[in-house]
Design an enzyme around this catalytic site. Structure first.
Site, PDB file in Angstrom:
ATOM      1  CG  ASP A   1      -7.702  -4.392   2.580  1.00  0.00           C
ATOM      2  OD1 ASP A   1      -7.562  -4.014   1.354  1.00  0.00           O
ATOM      3  OD2 ASP A   1      -7.374  -3.792   3.485  1.00  0.00           O
TER       4      ASP A   1
ATOM      5  CD  GLN B   1     -17.314  -0.887  -2.828  1.00  0.00           C
ATOM      6  OE1 GLN B   1     -17.852  -0.306  -1.673  1.00  0.00           O
ATOM      7  NE2 GLN B   1     -16.509  -2.071  -2.842  1.00  0.00           N
TER       8      GLN B   1
ATOM      9  NE  ARG C   1     -11.739   5.220  -7.205  1.00  0.00           N
ATOM     10  CZ  ARG C   1     -10.312   5.401  -6.702  1.00  0.00           C
ATOM     11  NH1 ARG C   1     -10.031   4.254  -5.891  1.00  0.00           N
ATOM     12  NH2 ARG C   1      -9.472   6.130  -7.305  1.00  0.00           N
TER      13      ARG C   1
ATOM     14  CG  ASP D   1      -1.915  -0.916   1.160  1.00  0.00           C
ATOM     15  OD1 ASP D   1      -2.664  -1.174   0.030  1.00  0.00           O
ATOM     16  OD2 ASP D   1      -2.860  -1.425   2.035  1.00  0.00           O
TER      17      ASP D   1
ATOM     18  CB  SER E   1     -16.990  11.623   1.196  1.00  0.00           C
ATOM     19  OG  SER E   1     -15.711  12.485   1.117  1.00  0.00           O
TER      20      SER E   1
END
EC number: 7.2.2.6
Length: 682
Positions: free
Chosen positions: A522, A380, A382, A307, A384
């Site tokens: 994850d 999903q 992506r 990551d 806000s």
């Protein structure tokens, strides 16, 4: 932060290991290790021969046979001691975890509400699905998910980290571990496991080795050692009629000594200890491995999925600039960005609110008084934002906002597209802000690549490991950061589905993949990966999907996990090389001693100039036993690890352990021969 490390030879552990080594002399225990079982059988046989010679039932030197028998027993004991010491260190670590388990009572709620009626029940009676209330000062009685409330939790008993952590309902920080203590406030927890299945129970079982099964490489090596043992057993068995035909039959004692010195007793005696010590070293790094297979797989990994945030970069992205669209002033963009971020508790969200304050004196508004609807970020969507007074404000990734604008009948401006590219090329992350279908502009989020990370990736590349950066950023930003960090590849705009597909793609190419994760999203990728390190701060689903749990919840730990796995494989390979190379020197010691009387030409092989046949055989047997003791520290600590390519590592280990395995026995056997001569035992 790691827990207290045990000294390599803790006095208490040494005493216990000696006791356990004697207990392991039983045939049932020895049968599990075929190589050492042959030594055990030889010890029994020579002991019986000694007794027969002492009582006059058969002819022969009782003293010589007795000394050989004694050192054969020492060989078995030393191998048992190595295994018992490794297991003892693991049990000591497990006992420290057992101290966390406390008999306690729990408040089991009759309904999933904080104010529901509660019954006091023993924590051991809690079952999966039970709802409990835990207050400040209480020990959390079970693993579970927080369904109501928020609290500060002391997890030091599990992680060794003294700083408390926040656990609250919703999101990726709702998972709690039984045995930890609440410091403030309260939590309503839904138990996720039955008694005996808690994370702490599993940790203890794993560390104690109760679930330790031989790994595939260990099984393959064991088969090789058994094959070598059978070959040498058959070869030794043929030597008696061969020598008898020559007119001077070799004694059974000498043949047993020859067999024990030729079979790979060094690695045979240390193999189990190496495996146990590998898992113990992993725990020393505050990582719990579910099995030795997981540790071994870490050593074979050739693709690392890392990551970006927190692993490659510092992870505290901060808003650095507002770049408005054509026709929009910067203050309007800042105001909309701040509104969309009021309920965003991430560091990025808070930094947007603060930057708007600093640039335009836009004071943070009271969230409760706005009577607004906040839209949380999801993997999903992506994006806000907020719905307030007929205004629909969103912030998010470029692609997500473009889809949002087009679905609302708008058009994504070309100048904003250019601004996004400019921000991304600088290695910053662009977030686009939109109100309704009108794009207001771009927020630049700047992150910093960790110091020294590029050099670490270069080392991994030398070892043949490919590094892949996983990020939700767009391709331009991802490419800029990937170039700065020195990773081999990257996956931009990553979704859980994309991660899973990437892992399967690499595995289809025959590669082993390692990754980290902490969220429920994850879990599918963690379950698919060959080495899956779940963060202890993550959700229960993530921890169950992974085959390792990092108690420090540090994504960078994945690189250390790979190093420990490779060190375990290197240790096993190096000691195997050393053990097999040992046989050459023992061959030069015992063959002339055993057969020179029958075939004097074999005296030419006595290159060490050993004092007498008996001295040569005794010296080889004593060295064979002592070398196990001398190699125990190496088996427990692991060989020195250097990030090299596979070919360079092979050359290095052949020089050190192959050549060393040839030279050390020549020196050791000669020194023992001299000492035996001085003591009059030759």
């Amino acid at each position: 932060m790691s827990r207290k490390q045990l000294a390599l030879f803790e006095p208490v552990l040494l005493v216990q290991a000696l006791t356990d080594a004697v207990k392991k002399l039983s045939p049932r225990a020895q049968w599990r290790n075929p190589v050492m079982f042959v030594v055990w059988a030889g010890s029994v046989l020579t002991t019986l021969l000694t007794l027969a010679m002492v009582t006059g039932q058969i002819a022969g030197s009782a003293l010589f046979t007795g000394i050989i028998s004694l050192w054969l027993w020492f060989t078995v004991l030393f191998a048992n001691f190595a295994e018992a010491l490794a297991e003892g260190r693991s049990k000591a670590q497990a006992n420290s975890l057992k101290g966390v388990k406390k008999t306690a009572f729990a408040r089991r709620l009759r309904a999933p509400r904080h104010d529901a009626q509660a019954d006091n029940v023993p924590a051991a009676e809690l079952r999966k699905g039970d709802i409990v209330l835990v207050k400040a000062g209480d020990i959390i009685p079970c693993d579970g998910e927080v369904i109501e409330g928020g609290a500060s939790v002391d997890e030091s008993a599990i992680t060794g980290e003294s700083a408390p952590v926040i656990r609250e309902s919703g999101g990726d920080f709702a998972s709690v571990t039984g045995g930890t203590r609440i410091l403030s406030d309260w939590l309503v927890i839904a138990c996720s496991v039955n008694p005996g299945e808690t994370f702490l129970d599993r940790m203890i079982a794993m560390v104690e080795g109760a679930q330790r099964r031989k790994t595939p490489n260990e099984i393959a090596l064991t088969i090789l050692l058994i094959a070598l043992t059978i070959v040498f057993l058959l070869a030794t068995a043929t030597l008696w009629p061969f020598s008898a035909w020559g007119g001077n039959a070799v004694s059974v004692t000498v043949l047993v000594a020859l067999l024990v010195c030729l079979i790979p007793t060094t690695i045979g005696g240390l193999l189990s200890a190496i495996g146990v010590a590998g898992m113990s070293r992993m725990l020393g790094a505050n990582v719990i491995a579910t099995s030795g297979r997981a540790v071994e797989a870490a050593g074979d990994v050739d693709v690392l999925l890392l990551d970006k945030t927190g692993t490659i970069t510092l992870g505290n992205r901060q808003a650095s600039d507002f770049i408005p669209a054509r026709g929009v002033d910067e203050r309007t963009l800042a105001d909309a960005a701040q509104l969309a971020s009021l309920a965003d508790e991430t560091p990025e969200g808070r930094s947007i609110v603060i930057l708007a304050k600093q640039r335009f004196n836009l004071r943070e508004r009271d969230v409760q008084s706005l009577h607004a609807t906040f839209v949380p970020f999801t993997a999903q969507s992506r994006m806000s934002g907020i719905n307030i007074d007929n205004r629909m404000i969103r912030k998010g990734s470029v692609d997500a906002i473009r889809r949002h604008v087009e679905s609302n009948g708008g058009h994504f401006p070309a100048d904003v597209e250019q601004n996004v590219e400019n921000v991304a090329r600088l290695g910053a992350t662009p977030l686009v802000v939109v109100e309704g279908a009108r794009v207001l502009g771009v927020i630049a989020l700047k992150d910093i690549v960790k110091g020294g990370i590029k050099e670490r990736f270069a080392q991994l590349r030398k070892m043949g490991i490919k590094t892949v950066m996983i990020t939700g950023d767009n391709r331009l930003t991802a490419a800029a950061i990937a170039a700065e960090a020195g990773v081999d590849d990257f996956l931009a705009e990553a979704t859980p589905e994309a991660k899973l597909a990437l892992i399967r793609q690499y595995q289809a190419e025959g590669r082993l993949v390692a990754m980290t994760g902490d969220g429920t999203n994850d879990a599918p990728a963690l379950a698919q990966a060959d080495v899956a390190v779940a963060m202890n701060s993550g959700t229960q689903a993530a921890k169950e999907a992974g085959n390792m749990v990092d108690l420090d919840s540090n994504p960078t730990k994945l690189i250390e996990v790979v190093h420990i796995g490779k060190q375990m494989l290197m240790t096993r390979g190096s000691l195997t090389t050393f053990s097999i190379a040992n046989d050459v020197a023992k061959y030069f010691a015992i063959i002339p001693a055993a057969f020179a009387a029958t075939y004097p030409q074999l005296n030419a092989l006595n290159v060490m100039g050993l004092h007498s046949p008996n001295s040569a055989i005794l010296s080889a047997v004593i060295f064979n036993a002592l070398i196990i003791i001398f190699l125990i520290p190496l088996a427990l600590k692991g060989v020195s690890y250097k990030p090299l390519s596979a070919s360079a590592m092979l050359r290095r280990n052949l020089w050190i352990y192959g050549l060393g395995g040839l030279l050390v026995p020549f020196i050791g056997i000669k020194v023992i021969d001299v000492l035996l001569t001085l003591l009059g035992l030759a």
